[in-house]
Design a protein around this motif. Sequence first.
Motif, PDB file in Angstrom:
ATOM      1  N   ASP A 101      -5.490  -5.273  -0.194  1.00  0.00           N
ATOM      2  CA  ASP A 101      -4.037  -5.278  -0.086  1.00  0.00           C
ATOM      3  C   ASP A 101      -3.392  -5.300  -1.457  1.00  0.00           C
ATOM      4  OD1 ASP A 101      -4.157  -5.135   2.595  1.00  0.00           O
ATOM      5  OD2 ASP A 101      -3.922  -7.287   2.940  1.00  0.00           O
ATOM      6  N   ASN A 102      -4.042  -6.004  -2.391  1.00  0.00           N
ATOM      7  CA  ASN A 102      -3.527  -6.020  -3.750  1.00  0.00           C
ATOM      8  C   ASN A 102      -3.589  -4.635  -4.378  1.00  0.00           C
ATOM      9  OD1 ASN A 102      -2.601  -8.555  -5.217  1.00  0.00           O
ATOM     10  ND2 ASN A 102      -4.286  -9.345  -3.983  1.00  0.00           N
ATOM     11  N   ILE A 103      -4.748  -3.997  -4.245  1.00  0.00           N
ATOM     12  CA  ILE A 103      -4.908  -2.670  -4.842  1.00  0.00           C
ATOM     13  C   ILE A 103      -3.896  -1.700  -4.234  1.00  0.00           C
ATOM     14  CG2 ILE A 103      -6.468  -0.695  -5.059  1.00  0.00           C
ATOM     15  CD1 ILE A 103      -8.799  -2.717  -5.077  1.00  0.00           C
ATOM     16  N   CYS A 104      -3.700  -1.827  -2.937  1.00  0.00           N
ATOM     17  CA  CYS A 104      -2.868  -0.847  -2.239  1.00  0.00           C
ATOM     18  C   CYS A 104      -1.394  -1.211  -2.209  1.00  0.00           C
ATOM     19  CB  CYS A 104      -3.370  -0.659  -0.820  1.00  0.00           C
ATOM     20  SG  CYS A 104      -4.995   0.078  -0.804  1.00  0.00           S
ATOM     21  N   LEU A 105      -1.030  -2.192  -3.012  1.00  0.00           N
ATOM     22  CA  LEU A 105       0.358  -2.662  -2.966  1.00  0.00           C
ATOM     23  C   LEU A 105       1.355  -1.532  -3.221  1.00  0.00           C
ATOM     24  CD1 LEU A 105       1.491  -5.604  -2.662  1.00  0.00           C
ATOM     25  CD2 LEU A 105       2.146  -5.369  -5.035  1.00  0.00           C
ATOM     26  N   VAL A 106       1.185  -0.834  -4.337  1.00  0.00           N
ATOM     27  CA  VAL A 106       2.148   0.226  -4.654  1.00  0.00           C
ATOM     28  C   VAL A 106       2.018   1.416  -3.702  1.00  0.00           C
ATOM     29  CG1 VAL A 106       3.049   1.751  -6.437  1.00  0.00           C
ATOM     30  CG2 VAL A 106       2.302  -0.546  -7.040  1.00  0.00           C
ATOM     31  N   PRO A 107       0.793   1.875  -3.395  1.00  0.00           N
ATOM     32  CA  PRO A 107       0.697   2.935  -2.391  1.00  0.00           C
ATOM     33  C   PRO A 107       1.414   2.571  -1.090  1.00  0.00           C
ATOM     34  CG  PRO A 107      -1.411   2.677  -3.468  1.00  0.00           C
ATOM     35  CD  PRO A 107      -0.516   1.605  -4.021  1.00  0.00           C
ATOM     36  N   LYS A 108       1.334   1.289  -0.719  1.00  0.00           N
ATOM     37  CA  LYS A 108       2.018   0.862   0.498  1.00  0.00           C
ATOM     38  C   LYS A 108       3.536   0.925   0.320  1.00  0.00           C
ATOM     39  CE  LYS A 108       1.630  -2.509   4.145  1.00  0.00           C
ATOM     40  NZ  LYS A 108       1.220  -3.846   4.532  1.00  0.00           N
ATOM     41  N   LEU A 109       3.991   0.477  -0.843  1.00  0.00           N
ATOM     42  CA  LEU A 109       5.428   0.559  -1.115  1.00  0.00           C
ATOM     43  C   LEU A 109       5.883   2.012  -1.060  1.00  0.00           C
ATOM     44  CD1 LEU A 109       5.752  -1.933  -4.125  1.00  0.00           C
ATOM     45  CD2 LEU A 109       6.517  -2.300  -1.775  1.00  0.00           C
ATOM     46  N   LEU A 110       4.978   2.914  -1.478  1.00  0.00           N
ATOM     47  CA  LEU A 110       5.311   4.337  -1.477  1.00  0.00           C
ATOM     48  C   LEU A 110       5.044   4.975  -0.117  1.00  0.00           C
ATOM     49  CD1 LEU A 110       3.912   5.335  -4.984  1.00  0.00           C
ATOM     50  CD2 LEU A 110       6.315   5.191  -4.326  1.00  0.00           C
ATOM     51  N   LYS A 111       4.670   4.114   0.864  1.00  0.00           N
ATOM     52  CA  LYS A 111       4.469   4.546   2.246  1.00  0.00           C
ATOM     53  C   LYS A 111       3.355   5.579   2.405  1.00  0.00           C
ATOM     54  CE  LYS A 111       8.861   3.071   3.909  1.00  0.00           C
ATOM     55  NZ  LYS A 111       9.539   2.705   2.651  1.00  0.00           N
ATOM     56  N   TRP A 112       2.272   5.390   1.671  1.00  0.00           N
ATOM     57  CA  TRP A 112       1.106   6.234   1.916  1.00  0.00           C
ATOM     58  C   TRP A 112       0.555   5.888   3.291  1.00  0.00           C
ATOM     59  CZ3 TRP A 112      -2.861   6.790  -2.653  1.00  0.00           C
ATOM     60  CH2 TRP A 112      -2.197   7.289  -3.782  1.00  0.00           C
ATOM     61  N   PRO A 113      -0.028   6.874   4.009  1.00  0.00           N
ATOM     62  CA  PRO A 113      -0.654   6.541   5.291  1.00  0.00           C
ATOM     63  C   PRO A 113      -1.877   5.632   5.075  1.00  0.00           C
ATOM     64  CG  PRO A 113      -0.996   8.852   4.719  1.00  0.00           C
ATOM     65  CD  PRO A 113      -0.045   8.292   3.716  1.00  0.00           C
TER      66      PRO A 113
END
Lengths: 389, 214
Positions: A101-113
């Motif tokens: 979840d830490n690694i994917c924080l920004v991708p998540k903010l950018l709404k990556w699938p």
Amino acid sequence: MAQAKPIVEFDHVGKTYPNGKQALVDFNLKVMPGDFVCFIGTSGGGKTTAMRMINRMLDPTSGEVKFDGKKVADLDPIELRRHIGYVIQNIGLIPHMTLEDNICLVPKLLKWPKEKREARARELIKLVEMPEDFLSRYPHEISGGQQQRIGVIRALAADQKVMLMDEPFGALDPLTREKLQDLVHYLQHDLGKTIIMVTHDMDEALRLATRIVIFDDGRIIQSASPAEILKHPANDFVEELIGPDRMNEAKVMLATASSIMLNNPVSTTGDVTLGEALVKMNNHHIDSLIVVDDEHRLIGELDIGQVMAHRNLKLKVKNYMLASPRSVFEDDLLSSIYQTIINRHLKYMPVVDHDHRVVGIITRSSLATLLCEHVWGKADPEDNADEGK
Amino acid sequence: MMSFLNEYGSDLLLKTWEQLYISLIALSLGIIVAVPLGITLNRFPRTAKVMISISSMLQTVPSLALLALMIPIFGIGKFPAIVALFIYSLLPILRNTCIGMEGVDPSLIDSAKGMGMTRWQVMLQVSLPQALPVIMAGIRLSAVYLIAWATLASYIGAGGLGDFIFNGLNLYQPELIIGGTIPVSLLALLTDFLLGRLEQKLTPVNLRDGGEDE
Ligand SMILES: Nc1ncnc2c1ncn2[C@@H]1O[C@H](COP(=O)(O)OP(=O)(O)OP(=O)(O)O)[C@@H](O)[C@H]1O
Ligand SMILES: [Mg+2]
């Protein structure tokens, strides 16, 4: 090199804090894509201030900061930050989120699938040589060095092209720090990231940077490549920052071939016989000869092995010599020569001018003498005395 | 003992329920108001200080006096009692929320912000989970206080176990006093225990000690 545009640009930037402190004064800097820029200097010199203006964690009080040609003042700070990696000394991993979840924080903010995020996390954890099942761990369940590795890859998870790092490895032990330096070097050198890093460690800066920016009291004192800074420190302050040891080492490592070579190397022309060459070797107590043409240009090398193989001492050298050995130009630096001689196990290298005329020679043993002198030169005399006892 | 239960058993259950009901409603209202308020105040540290001193002042008003003050405004019954208890619940929750939010590692917030989280995202996804144990401790403290103080609510006609105790005092019947006091204590202890468990559950993994909870 054609039409390269700066990725980050400071244009007459000033920053005065509300308490009246002038943290930056007329600051100008261009960072090119793929650069590794290290900010170094006195504490309170304005390094953090300058860096935080790039992702608008701070705004300048005068002048403009540009990112990719656009004024950051015109950009949405949230959006901007999502496109610039950010790593701080205290790591800043979110403790109640798993590494994934830490690694994917920004991708998540950018709404990556979700699938894309998961794939990215696996890819990145492999990059830092950690097992995939670590992804479900929490930050406190891994070591400080591992945490900072996650901190670094988190900053490029959304494929950010530029990464800002504020003393990222300051709190790590030397061994771990070296590993992380390798990692960021790889990111810049091999993956083409642009990295701007604040550091207090001159060795780190010299090792990683393509450009070192030296700060003092809100101003740039010098901004140049590591070699340039070592060769021509702008003033006493820079010299002091580099320190006498490194200056000393630099003097040796940045010495040119012509200043350290042995003059008048023993050479021969190609027209003499093997017998004559053998006598020459014997007279000089050496086992090989540089072969030159009439204008003293390097054309080959004769090794004692060649003479022994043919036995017929009437043969002409030019027909039985070996190809030209690796040579160096007289203005090459010891830092590179040294690497070549050591790594390729060469016994010697001829030094030539730019017309390939032989002007000298650097041997493995002369290198030893030189380095020995250098070490002796900087060692504490009392230490030597102790050893003598 | 048995005869006491035979005589007052059903009444006891009813009053206990009233006690619990008054306190929990007041507590819920307190949480609904004080937690968001505390979180918001985190952005305005100066206002936060003022608010905390105001609620500290309210806290020093003697409980009976506060209850009595409710009568001219809201009359008597459960409603004014809930209002008074609600006011009491504010301080511990508000103060702990402020302290909890303030105590979150600033570099954690800085890096979250630096990665492009909005203020709300930082607050809800980073600060709040980290502050939760402290906030929960405030809620727990409040809950125990409220259950104890709800006894006094009987004084303004709100019912609850206070009815037993006050009756006991008036009629000089010690068994009524004891019969009212013991359930109050049990209720307070039970609430404390349950909220303690909840607090453990809500504590972020990095702050748990031991951590063999799940
Ligand atoms: N928020 C602030 N308000 C007032 N002054 C500040 C603030 N932040 C920094 N300063 C001052 O501005 C100057 C530059 O600070 P900055 O943090 O940029 O220095 P630095 O080069 O990063 O130092 P260090 O190496 O110690 O991290 C310092 O004198 C500092 O005290
Ligand atoms: Mg700094």
